[in-house]
Design a protein around this motif. Structure first.
Motif, PDB file in Angstrom:
ATOM      1  N   VAL A  72      45.419  39.986  37.814  1.00  0.00           N
ATOM      2  CA  VAL A  72      44.976  40.398  36.475  1.00  0.00           C
ATOM      3  C   VAL A  72      44.501  41.846  36.475  1.00  0.00           C
ATOM      4  O   VAL A  72      44.873  42.645  35.609  1.00  0.00           O
ATOM      5  N   MET A  73      43.666  42.214  37.459  1.00  0.00           N
ATOM      6  CA  MET A  73      43.158  43.583  37.516  1.00  0.00           C
ATOM      7  C   MET A  73      44.297  44.583  37.760  1.00  0.00           C
ATOM      8  O   MET A  73      44.317  45.668  37.180  1.00  0.00           O
ATOM      9  N   SER A  74      45.253  44.198  38.599  1.00  0.00           N
ATOM     10  CA  SER A  74      46.400  45.071  38.863  1.00  0.00           C
ATOM     11  C   SER A  74      47.213  45.328  37.599  1.00  0.00           C
ATOM     12  O   SER A  74      47.829  46.380  37.449  1.00  0.00           O
ATOM     13  N   PHE A  75      47.204  44.359  36.700  1.00  0.00           N
ATOM     14  CA  PHE A  75      47.989  44.458  35.466  1.00  0.00           C
ATOM     15  C   PHE A  75      47.545  45.650  34.614  1.00  0.00           C
ATOM     16  O   PHE A  75      48.329  46.172  33.817  1.00  0.00           O
ATOM     17  N   THR A  76      46.292  46.086  34.787  1.00  0.00           N
ATOM     18  CA  THR A  76      45.819  47.226  33.985  1.00  0.00           C
ATOM     19  C   THR A  76      46.630  48.485  34.281  1.00  0.00           C
ATOM     20  O   THR A  76      46.740  49.374  33.431  1.00  0.00           O
ATOM     21  N   MET A 245      50.476  45.646  23.098  1.00  0.00           N
ATOM     22  CA  MET A 245      50.653  44.313  23.695  1.00  0.00           C
ATOM     23  C   MET A 245      49.603  44.025  24.770  1.00  0.00           C
ATOM     24  O   MET A 245      49.257  42.871  25.002  1.00  0.00           O
ATOM     25  N   PHE A 246      49.139  45.071  25.444  1.00  0.00           N
ATOM     26  CA  PHE A 246      48.403  44.855  26.688  1.00  0.00           C
ATOM     27  C   PHE A 246      46.876  44.796  26.593  1.00  0.00           C
ATOM     28  O   PHE A 246      46.267  43.880  27.164  1.00  0.00           O
ATOM     29  N   PRO A 247      46.201  45.740  25.921  1.00  0.00           N
ATOM     30  CA  PRO A 247      44.746  45.831  26.097  1.00  0.00           C
ATOM     31  C   PRO A 247      43.926  44.598  25.710  1.00  0.00           C
ATOM     32  O   PRO A 247      43.053  44.177  26.468  1.00  0.00           O
ATOM     33  N   THR A 248      44.191  44.004  24.537  1.00  0.00           N
ATOM     34  CA  THR A 248      43.337  42.901  24.079  1.00  0.00           C
ATOM     35  C   THR A 248      43.463  41.651  24.945  1.00  0.00           C
ATOM     36  O   THR A 248      42.443  41.088  25.381  1.00  0.00           O
ATOM     37  N   PRO A 249      44.690  41.152  25.247  1.00  0.00           N
ATOM     38  CA  PRO A 249      44.777  39.991  26.156  1.00  0.00           C
ATOM     39  C   PRO A 249      44.137  40.254  27.512  1.00  0.00           C
ATOM     40  O   PRO A 249      43.467  39.393  28.079  1.00  0.00           O
ATOM     41  N   LEU A 256      36.462  37.190  31.496  1.00  0.00           N
ATOM     42  CA  LEU A 256      36.298  35.909  32.176  1.00  0.00           C
ATOM     43  C   LEU A 256      36.305  36.025  33.694  1.00  0.00           C
ATOM     44  O   LEU A 256      35.956  35.080  34.399  1.00  0.00           O
ATOM     45  N   ALA A 257      36.715  37.177  34.214  1.00  0.00           N
ATOM     46  CA  ALA A 257      36.851  37.362  35.666  1.00  0.00           C
ATOM     47  C   ALA A 257      35.486  37.457  36.345  1.00  0.00           C
ATOM     48  O   ALA A 257      34.495  37.868  35.726  1.00  0.00           O
ATOM     49  N   PRO A 258      35.397  37.082  37.619  1.00  0.00           N
ATOM     50  CA  PRO A 258      34.142  37.272  38.363  1.00  0.00           C
ATOM     51  C   PRO A 258      33.966  38.722  38.766  1.00  0.00           C
ATOM     52  O   PRO A 258      34.951  39.442  38.975  1.00  0.00           O
ATOM     53  N   GLU A 259      32.729  39.163  38.866  1.00  0.00           N
ATOM     54  CA  GLU A 259      32.447  40.506  39.378  1.00  0.00           C
ATOM     55  C   GLU A 259      32.699  40.518  40.882  1.00  0.00           C
ATOM     56  O   GLU A 259      32.648  39.470  41.536  1.00  0.00           O
ATOM     57  N   SER A 260      33.006  41.677  41.427  1.00  0.00           N
ATOM     58  CA  SER A 260      33.193  41.796  42.874  1.00  0.00           C
ATOM     59  C   SER A 260      31.909  41.373  43.594  1.00  0.00           C
ATOM     60  O   SER A 260      30.835  41.929  43.329  1.00  0.00           O
TER      61      SER A 260
END
Length: 547
Positions: A72-76, A245-249, A256-260
């Motif tokens: 998910v983070m890589s998707f940015t 298409m990308f930023p809002t999803p 929802l992701a956990p912090e490092s």
């Protein structure tokens, strides 16, 4: 009678001598720190040994959600990739050139003049350069999640400026604004991905960044290929609008992701770190308290009374670590990466038709994604240094071959000229693809692993800043070399990039260490002991060592 001063001196002297020349208060503090470390060191050793013993598939089974959140983070990164390739393709898009270009009698077509072609390519990178400097302090203060969410929300707003722009200066400003959140994404993603996964998954987790870079170019290639034959503003307006298409999803998922957990341990929030570890792995298969203890051990080794700041990146062994990250980032621009980023325009200047150029650009992007996935196995099993050096070596040879192919004298319009054009286009495609098998994906692993945990957000930020600082003049140089109104070198640019690529290869051979299979504790110790880069692979550390 002794004076109070004399009495104090004579009373303290034996204690100071007995404690090695430090005061009793300092000695007591030191003993207290050692006692605290010994409380959890056994758990830390156990957790580190468990990670070393894991195989790749076992690591995936034990940390399935870590792999997902790294994905998910890589998707940015797809958003910077999409826009970089979009601008690169726009200078080759007929409708865009007719709207914003000038008529060139020599080619009997509209072209974007060299200065604006370079300015558009560089605008987003200027914004990203500012963004990466903001990312380090911002992330150190509020964490990876909230910093990334901030960038995503800003990007939603800045896309409006690009979509409604009606002149090249406004497009330039819009791109500069979009670059600000890109800088946050590109600084945070490799650091976050490397921190949430176990040792055996660091390579594939960080290399996903290169895969999403390729996916962004595939989407752009498909869209612009579809619209390159349409002589209407929609040919470039629709590709711009698709950025929404990308930023809002992604913002919803990142929320929802956990912090490092490493960031949480740095902040002293140990219970939250343990909860984060449990969210990243299977609770039934791991001991979160041991994993947090391992993180505490490393954080204590790097402990400082000061808040992390950019000046620390240029002191002691941290300077060497910073230079490695910066050097790897710089090399991405100096070893033919710009040919990949301007692939469609390069193919056009090599002499193939516009339609074929867009088709080849799409094929290049698809092959890049496949080769990035192959690199996961190569870098995981053969190591970062090995793949980086061999990949860079082959890349340099191919760049020189490209220059040679472009130097063969041919008569325009003949079969030999067609063959020469195809040879240049083929070599350009191979260079762009092989770059994503070796140097490019290995770079992301090196960037994610090299910096000290405490300084990681700042190091990845300053490293990416060096990338942009070198990329900006390289973009002007690359555009000048390819543009028919500039140097008009075509494939002869291979000589230039081949020379800079060779320099990067030689530097990496002497200074790039092999960090495959090493924990962050081991990496810290190797740097502190100043082990020569070529001897890292043969050096073995005891699991009990702390310095």
């Amino acid at each position: 009678m002794d004076s109070p001063v004399d009495s104090k001196s004579s009373g303290d002297a034996p204690e100071v001598e007995a404690t090695g020349g430090i005061s009793p208060l300092e000695h007591a503090y030191d003993l207290d720190e050692k006692a605290k470390i010994s409380d959890y060191k056994a758990d830390a050793v156990e957790a580190e040994n468990a990670e070393h013993k894991m195989g790749v598939l076992e690591a995936v089974r034990e940390y399935p959600m870590a792999s997902f959140w790294a994905f998910v983070m890589s998707f940015t990164i797809i958003m910077e990739s999409y826009d970089v390739f979009l601008i690169g393709n726009f200078v080759a898009l007929p409708a865009f050139r007719e709207k914003y270009g000038v008529f060139d009698a020599a080619t009997n077509s509209f072209v974007i003049v060299t200065k604006w072609q370079s300015a558009l390519q560089v605008s987003g990178q200027l914004g990203a350069l500012i963004g990466v400097f903001l990312a380090g302090p911002l992330t150190s203060y509020i964490g990876y999640r909230w910093a990334t969410l901030t960038g995503l929300m800003l990007l939603n707003v800045f896309i409006f400026a690009f979509y409604f722009a009606e002149s090249l200066p406004v497009i330039f400003v819009a791109q500069l604004l979009e670059g600000l959140p890109w800088g946050i994404f590109i600084a945070n993603a490799p650091a976050y991905c490397s921190e949430i996964v176990p040792i055996k998954l660091r390579a594939p987790a960080t290399q996903m960044l290169q895969m999403f870079w390729a996916i962004g170019s595939i989407i752009v290639g498909a869209v612009t290929y579809r619209y390159n034959g349409i002589n209407h503003p929609s040919a470039y307006k629709i590709p711009i609008a698709l950025q929404w298409m990308f930023p809002t999803p992604l913002a919803i998922l990142i929320f929802l992701a956990p912090e490092s957990p490493w960031w949480l341990v740095r902040k002293g929030r140990l219970q939250e770190a343990a909860h984060s570890v449990e969210r990243l792995g299977r609770r039934s298969r791991l001991n979160s308290s041991e994993t947090v203890a391992m993180m505490r051990r490393v954080v204590e080794l790097e402990k400082s009374d000061k808040e992390p700041n950019h000046l620390e990146l240029f002191k002691g062994t941290d300077l060497y670590r910073t230079l490695i990250v910066c050097g790897v980032y710089l090399a991405q621009n100096l070893t033919g990466n710009l040919i990949a980023n301007q692939a469609v325009y390069f193919f056009e200047q090599a002499g193939v038709s516009t339609n074929t150029a867009f088709a080849l650009g799409l094929i290049t992007s698809a092959l890049q994604m496949i080769f990035v996935m192959l690199s996961w196995f190569l870098t995981t099993y053969f190591g970062r240094r090995t793949i980086y050096l061999w990949g860079s070596g082959f890349n340099t040879i191919l760049l020189v071959a490209l220059g040679v192919a472009a130097s063969v004298p041919v008569t325009k319009g003949t079969a030999a000229a067609t063959a020469a054009s195809l040879a240049q286009a083929s070599l350009g495609l191979i260079i762009s693809v092989l770059f994503t098998l070796g140097p490019a994906p290995a770079s992301w692993v090196i960037i994610g692993e090299t910096s000290a945990i405490r300084l990681r957000p700042l190091t990845t930020g300053i490293g990416r800043a060096s990338y942009y600082i070198v990329e900006i003049p390289c973009i002007f140089l690359g555009s000048y070399m390819l543009n028919p109104t500039g140097g008009n070198l075509g494939g002869k640019c291979g000589y230039v990039w081949g020379a800079t690529g060779l320099l990067c290869l030689i530097t990496a051979y002497f200074y790039l260490p092999e960090m495959k299979g090493l924990s962050y504790r081991e990496i810290d110790i190797m740097f502190k002991r100043r082990i020569p880069a070529r001897k890292w692979k043969q050096t073995v550390l005891d699991v009990e060592d702390d310095e």
